[in-house]
Scaffold this active site. Structure first.
Site, short mmCIF file in Angstrom:
data_model
loop_
_atom_site.label_atom_id
_atom_site.label_comp_id
_atom_site.label_asym_id
_atom_site.label_seq_id
_atom_site.Cartn_x
_atom_site.Cartn_y
_atom_site.Cartn_z
CB CYS A 107 -2.89 -2.15 -0.03
SG CYS A 107 -1.70 -3.51 0.19
CG HIS A 210 -4.95 -2.87 4.36
ND1 HIS A 210 -5.54 -3.11 3.14
CD2 HIS A 210 -3.70 -3.34 4.27
CE1 HIS A 210 -4.67 -3.73 2.34
NE2 HIS A 210 -3.54 -3.88 3.01
CD GLU A 212 -8.83 -2.08 3.42
OE1 GLU A 212 -8.39 -0.93 3.61
OE2 GLU A 212 -8.12 -3.02 2.97
#
Ligand code: MN
Length: 236
Positions: A107, A210, A212
């Site tokens: 990001c 993303h 994560e």
């Protein structure tokens, strides 16, 4: 010994704190890496020691990149930057590339790397492009909200074995001009480059989405972390 992955710190100037999203730590740990959060500093000697200590680097998400990095003045819709983190990551990027250690940008990490290497950013996608693609989703963040088309034959397409990928999306800035020397690996339906690599390096990838937030439910996100950590283990 597991490879040690240095993660750049998230900063919250208003609360005078550093912090970390657990998904970066647990995602790396789940891929058999040892994650550590780096100190927020632009001291050249400390950055050099961090580069020597770690086997790979994750440039994390966070605040908007200062438009000064790509020669623009901030628009009203641009968030307040964290100048120390911009300086840290710009210097760290050069040192990591110099040492040719693996790096993954996520990001803001993708945006920072692009700006630091001579590209530019949209400061605010909705107001500057009027895109119809949902780039700034609401929770839950492990939910895919748009697709990206992978560049045929690129390492990311080879890793995942597919031509398109459904991704989550939580960003209001994005790449305007891709920096010289970078190779696009994925693009959203509105043309926005959402992944690139830096050719000539063992592993230097960046993605706009993303993993994560999604690696526990999305096998492609987990595969991305495993590929990164494997590159770090190889480097070790
Ligand atoms: Mn997006």
């Amino acid at each position: 010994m597991k490879p040690v992955i240095g993660i750049t710190p998230l900063a919250d100037p208003e609360r005078e704190s550093y912090w970390m999203l657990p998904g970066y730590m647990t995602g790396i740990a789940g891929a058999s890496g040892l994650p550590v959060m780096l100190p927020l500093t632009d001291d050249p000697e400390d950055l050099a020691q961090s580069v020597a200590l770690c086997d790979g680097f994750l440039f994390a998400g966070g605040h908007d990149v200062s438009p000064a990095l790509y020669g623009e003045t901030p628009l009203a819709a641009c968030g307040a930057p964290v100048p120390l983190r911009d300086r840290m990551e710009t210097a760290l990027l050069r040192a990591v590339l110099q040492a040719d250690k693996p790096l993954l940008g996520v990001c803001r990490g993708l945006q920072l790397i692009n700006a630091a290497l001579g590209g530019s950013l949209y400061q605010d996608l909705p107001s500057q492009t009027g895109t119809a693609v949902e780039h700034h989703q609401s929770p839950p963040y492990n939910r895919p909200v748009h697709v990206v088309r992978l560049t045929p034959g690129c390492p990311l397409a080879e890793l995942l074995g597919r031509e398109t990928l459904a991704v989550n999306s939580y960003h209001h800035q994005g790449i305007k001009v891709l920096a010289p020397g970078l190779e696009a690996m994925a693009a959203a339906p509105d043309g926005l480059v959402e992944a690139f690599r830096i050719p000539g390096h063992a592993f230097a990838w960046a993605i706009q989405w993303h993993p994560e937030c999604s690696y526990q439910t999305d096998p492609d996100a987990a595969a991305l972390f495993r590929r990164f950590v494997a590159a770090c283990a190889h480097q070790r």
